[in-house]
Design an enzyme around this catalytic site. Structure first.
Site, PDB file in Angstrom:
ATOM      1  N   LYS A  81       9.964  -0.224  13.929  1.00 22.04           N
ATOM      2  CA  LYS A  81      10.496   0.020  12.577  1.00 22.04           C
ATOM      3  C   LYS A  81      11.534   1.132  12.630  1.00 22.04           C
ATOM      4  O   LYS A  81      12.601   1.045  12.017  1.00 22.04           O
ATOM      5  CB  LYS A  81       9.369   0.450  11.634  1.00 22.04           C
ATOM      6  CG  LYS A  81       8.401  -0.640  11.239  1.00 22.04           C
ATOM      7  CD  LYS A  81       7.473  -0.097  10.161  1.00 22.04           C
ATOM      8  CE  LYS A  81       6.241  -0.936   9.983  1.00 22.04           C
ATOM      9  NZ  LYS A  81       5.226  -0.330   9.141  1.00 22.04           N
ATOM     10  N   GLU A  86      -4.299  -6.196  15.057  1.00 19.74           N
ATOM     11  CA  GLU A  86      -3.827  -4.895  14.587  1.00 19.74           C
ATOM     12  C   GLU A  86      -4.970  -3.873  14.683  1.00 19.74           C
ATOM     13  O   GLU A  86      -4.733  -2.680  14.781  1.00 19.74           O
ATOM     14  CB  GLU A  86      -3.305  -4.993  13.145  1.00 19.74           C
ATOM     15  CG  GLU A  86      -2.331  -3.883  12.791  1.00 19.74           C
ATOM     16  CD  GLU A  86      -1.547  -4.130  11.511  1.00 19.74           C
ATOM     17  OE1 GLU A  86      -0.314  -4.263  11.570  1.00 19.74           O
ATOM     18  OE2 GLU A  86      -2.169  -4.181  10.431  1.00 19.74           O
ATOM     19  N   GLU A 132      10.551  -4.864   4.101  1.00 16.63           N
ATOM     20  CA  GLU A 132      10.581  -6.286   3.729  1.00 16.63           C
ATOM     21  C   GLU A 132      10.224  -6.454   2.249  1.00 16.63           C
ATOM     22  O   GLU A 132      10.915  -7.150   1.493  1.00 16.63           O
ATOM     23  CB  GLU A 132       9.553  -7.083   4.557  1.00 16.63           C
ATOM     24  CG  GLU A 132       9.889  -7.227   6.025  1.00 16.63           C
ATOM     25  CD  GLU A 132       9.435  -6.043   6.863  1.00 16.63           C
ATOM     26  OE1 GLU A 132       9.070  -4.987   6.288  1.00 16.63           O
ATOM     27  OE2 GLU A 132       9.452  -6.165   8.101  1.00 16.63           O
ATOM     28  N   GLY A 152      -4.880  -1.731   5.037  1.00 21.19           N
ATOM     29  CA  GLY A 152      -4.065  -2.882   4.597  1.00 21.19           C
ATOM     30  C   GLY A 152      -4.732  -4.216   4.905  1.00 21.19           C
ATOM     31  O   GLY A 152      -4.850  -5.093   4.049  1.00 21.19           O
ATOM     32  N   ARG A 153      -5.204  -4.364   6.142  1.00 21.78           N
ATOM     33  CA  ARG A 153      -5.770  -5.668   6.538  1.00 21.78           C
ATOM     34  C   ARG A 153      -7.185  -5.877   6.007  1.00 21.78           C
ATOM     35  O   ARG A 153      -7.783  -6.923   6.228  1.00 21.78           O
ATOM     36  CB  ARG A 153      -5.703  -5.827   8.054  1.00 21.78           C
ATOM     37  CG  ARG A 153      -6.247  -4.652   8.842  1.00 21.78           C
ATOM     38  CD  ARG A 153      -5.832  -4.722  10.310  1.00 21.78           C
ATOM     39  NE  ARG A 153      -6.238  -3.549  11.067  1.00 21.78           N
ATOM     40  CZ  ARG A 153      -5.548  -2.421  11.153  1.00 21.78           C
ATOM     41  NH1 ARG A 153      -4.399  -2.301  10.496  1.00 21.78           N
ATOM     42  NH2 ARG A 153      -5.967  -1.406  11.886  1.00 21.78           N
ATOM     43  N   HIS A 209      -4.309 -32.691  18.574  1.00 23.59           N
ATOM     44  CA  HIS A 209      -3.187 -33.553  18.943  1.00 23.59           C
ATOM     45  C   HIS A 209      -1.995 -32.728  19.413  1.00 23.59           C
ATOM     46  O   HIS A 209      -0.869 -33.198  19.414  1.00 23.59           O
ATOM     47  CB  HIS A 209      -2.803 -34.439  17.753  1.00 23.59           C
ATOM     48  CG  HIS A 209      -3.909 -35.371  17.397  1.00 23.59           C
ATOM     49  ND1 HIS A 209      -4.100 -36.576  18.030  1.00 23.59           N
ATOM     50  CD2 HIS A 209      -4.954 -35.230  16.525  1.00 23.59           C
ATOM     51  CE1 HIS A 209      -5.187 -37.163  17.537  1.00 23.59           C
ATOM     52  NE2 HIS A 209      -5.719 -36.360  16.635  1.00 23.59           N
ATOM     53  N   LYS A 237       0.836  -1.194   0.000  1.00 22.40           N
ATOM     54  CA  LYS A 237       0.000   0.000   0.000  1.00 22.40           C
ATOM     55  C   LYS A 237       0.877   1.253   0.000  1.00 22.40           C
ATOM     56  O   LYS A 237       0.698   2.154  -0.798  1.00 22.40           O
ATOM     57  CB  LYS A 237      -0.923  -0.027   1.223  1.00 22.40           C
ATOM     58  CG  LYS A 237      -1.820   1.174   1.336  1.00 22.40           C
ATOM     59  CD  LYS A 237      -2.802   1.027   2.471  1.00 22.40           C
ATOM     60  CE  LYS A 237      -3.524   2.338   2.693  1.00 22.40           C
ATOM     61  NZ  LYS A 237      -4.488   2.280   3.777  1.00 22.40           N
TER      62      LYS A 237
HETATM   63  O1  F6P Z   1       3.587  -2.676   9.714  1.00 17.85           O
HETATM   64  C1  F6P Z   1       2.240  -2.912   9.647  1.00 17.85           C
HETATM   65  C2  F6P Z   1       1.684  -2.626   8.290  1.00 17.85           C
HETATM   66  O2  F6P Z   1       1.601  -1.261   8.085  1.00 17.85           O
HETATM   67  C3  F6P Z   1       0.325  -3.291   8.103  1.00 17.85           C
HETATM   68  O3  F6P Z   1      -0.708  -2.564   8.623  1.00 17.85           O
HETATM   69  C4  F6P Z   1       0.280  -3.454   6.630  1.00 17.85           C
HETATM   70  O4  F6P Z   1      -0.704  -4.359   6.237  1.00 17.85           O
HETATM   71  C5  F6P Z   1       1.687  -3.942   6.372  1.00 17.85           C
HETATM   72  O5  F6P Z   1       2.482  -3.181   7.250  1.00 17.85           O
HETATM   73  C6  F6P Z   1       2.171  -3.792   4.964  1.00 17.85           C
HETATM   74  O6  F6P Z   1       2.125  -2.475   4.531  1.00 17.85           O
HETATM   75  P1  F6P Z   1       2.254  -2.105   3.001  1.00 17.85           P
HETATM   76  O7  F6P Z   1       1.129  -2.723   2.278  1.00 17.85           O
HETATM   77  O8  F6P Z   1       2.211  -0.617   2.975  1.00 17.85           O
HETATM   78  O9  F6P Z   1       3.574  -2.632   2.507  1.00 17.85           O
END
Ligand code: F6P
Length: 550
Positions: A512, A361, A213, A275-276, A392, A207
């Site tokens: 972060k 979140e 990452e 995002g979620r 189990h 987003k």
């Molecule tokens: O660090 C949390 C977060 O901001 C989430 O809310 C989000 O879904 C995820 O990182 C990924 O963010 P992006 O889609 O901006 O890479």
């Protein structure tokens, strides 16, 4: 938006008093007193049946919970969300994920340009899926795309990854869709070893297009494609060739362009999609590629069925509102600190992980909408796994650990991968577990079944463990859409009941920022002793850094 305090306090006081009276009550007694408990405490919407008769509630509990919902104006907040009001006040955004699954001819409460934009975005996704599926979109040397890799994390990964896994029975045979989220090379490297760069397409899903990452993985993927190209290519030909292997999904178009993805290959979505809550947007491109665009549309249509139910059904018949109220009851009045999610479906094995982000979140917060500390505990710790595997492993704790842990059992009436004899065993186990958790085994019953006195304490089960069972007709895209929207709306209602903003996530920012500060201390050519910031670090971090640098 403020609600009056006095009715809320009154509703909470009444619930607290009632909870005292309910403490000694056992589910055995509640079932004995109310023979039609299943009929009284089950609801239906779309293809979902919700049985909450095994919750530790009576009719009075529900009345008192609904009083709280009224005092908190759950129905008013529902209206505000749908109309696109700025309910995410700390980021000054609306939360319009429902608009993403609204058919164009639906009676809408939000601005018409939103409907237009959603339709345009879906049309672009449809076109792109057709190009990939037909082979019209090819890699740089005209190979058909066989593998798609979604690079994203959090909401840009968990929802699509879970949905693609859940819809394995609908998977197209001609395309494999993979997900890489972790910046640990152990996620991406083994996958790249298996793939052919000439027939691989990467979706960079972010987003913000600023997530470390995802960008690390996207840069490595780019270098991997680049290194597979002939050395003789000119700079421009090389860029064009790389671009055949990348599309982006983002609401930050300039950042996606700066990464080198041509504007016509960027699938945009708006900041009013959290995002979620984003798998319904172009973040769902990987789902549409995996199962086909018409199945993606069926997923949206299923979610819309649940949206309509959420918007229109009265509170006492409303599945999301009911689930949210039961959670409040369990967390704030029964004292549950965690909540288990157990799909008796291997295809839904990633559902608990997806729900962890959706719920924790959204409501893992301790400051209310007015910036004041919460007086009630909010989100429980969510955890779980496919039910039969959990049995189990950790179910021992549920049966005899002595803590109240509400559970959601999710069952499919029909198997998505039928094998002779399998599904009825699975269902029998699911029903047995929820009944055993609810009713336990008394010492007298244990004795009657032949257990000797020496083992009696170990073979007695206290029961009274609350659970909800959700029965799905079949795991289709349409039903999955209903299930996901049910939980989304449940989380929203919880946030209203706890008076927190469900749509921000400031808590993830601090770590972060600290990681950015620490990065120079870990770089290969940096002498630890020369790092200025190191002096200001705590002793533990300094010690660990020193050990890592040795
Ligand atoms: O660090 C949390 C977060 O901001 C989430 O809310 C989000 O879904 C995820 O990182 C990924 O963010 P992006 O889609 O901006 O890479």
């Amino acid at each position: 938006m403020t609600t009056e305090r006095a009715p809320i306090d009154q509703a909470l006081r009444a619930l607290a008093l009632h909870a005292e009276a309910m403490k000694p009550r056992h589910l055995r007694a509640l079932f004995a007193e109310q023979p039609r408990r299943f009929e009284d405490f089950s609801l239906v919407a779309g293809n979902l049946l919700l049985d909450f008769s095994k919750q530790r509630v009576t009719r009075q509990t529900l009345t008192l919970l609904h009083n709280l919902a009224k005092a908190r104006d759950v129905e008013g907040w529902r209206r505000r969300m749908r109309a696109g009001e700025i309910i995410n006040h700390t980021e000054h955004r609306a939360a319009l994920h429902m608009a993403l699954r609204e058919p164009p001819d639906a009676h809408t409460a939000h601005a018409p340009e939103i409907t237009r934009e959603v339709a345009q975005s879906l049309a672009r996704m449809r076109e792109f899926c057709a190009a990939i599926h037909s082979g019209a979109w090819q890699g740089h040397d005209k190979e058909r795309i066989r593998d798609v890799v979604n690079l994203g994390i959090g909401g840009s990964d968990l929802g699509p990854r879970m949905a693609v896994r859940a819809l394995a029975a609908f998977q197209r045979p001609d395309l494999r869709v993979h997900f890489v989220s972790n910046m640990d090379g152990a996620d991406l490297a083994p996958l790249l070893n298996r793939l052919n760069p000439r027939s691989t397409l990467f979706i960079v899903a972010s987003k913000t297009f600023g997530t470390l990452e995802t960008l690390s993985n996207a840069r490595t993927a780019r270098a991997w494609i680049d290194s597979s190209l002939p050395a003789s290519l000119t700079h421009q030909a090389r860029e064009n060739a790389i671009a055949r292997h990348f599309v982006a999904v983002s609401s930050n178009l300039p950042a996606a362009a700066a990464f080198g993805i041509p504007a016509e290959q960027v699938f945009a979505f708006r900041d009013w999609v959290g995002g979620r809550f984003s798998l319904w947007s172009s973040v769902g491109l990987s789902i549409a590629l995996a199962v086909g665009f018409s199945n993606f549309e069926a997923l949206l249509a299923g979610a819309h069925v649940m949206d309509e139910h959420f918007i229109q059904a009265g509170a006492s018949q409303n599945l999301p509102i009911t689930l949210a109220l039961l959670d409040i009851w369990n967390v704030n009045f029964i004292g549950a600190a965690s909540h288990g999610i157990f799909p008796y479906s291997q295809s839904l094995e990633l559902f608990p992980a997806y729900l962890q982000q959706l719920e924790m979140e959204s409501t893992g917060k301790s400051v209310d909408r007015q910036g004041q500390p919460l007086t009630l505990k909010s989100c429980p710790i969510l955890w779980g796994s496919s039910g039969t595997n959990g049995q189990h492993s950790f179910f021992q704790l549920l049966h005899q650990g002595g803590q109240p842990i509400p559970c959601d059992f999710i069952l499919l009436k029909q198997a998505d991968f039928p094998l002779p004899g399998h599904h009825i065993h699975l269902l029998a186990n699911a029903l047995a577990q929820s009944a055993a958790l609810a009713f336990g085994q008394t010492p007298a019953e244990a004795r009657a079944s032949g257990i000797g006195e020496d083992l009696l304490p170990y073979r007695t089960f206290p029961g009274n463990q609350p659970s909800t069972t959700l029965l799905l007709e079949r795991l289709t895209p349409h039903t999955l859409g209903q299930l996901l929207a049910l939980y989304e709306h449940k989380v929203f209602c919880q946030s209203v009941l706890w008076n927190v903003n469900a749509f921000d996530q400031w808590g993830v920012e601090l770590g972060k920022q600290m990681a950015k500060r620490l990065l120079p201390c870990l770089e290969d050519d940096t002498e630890f002793a020369t790092i200025d910031t190191a002096d200001t670090l705590d002793a533990s971090t300094r010690g660990l850094l020193a050990a890592l640098k040795k």
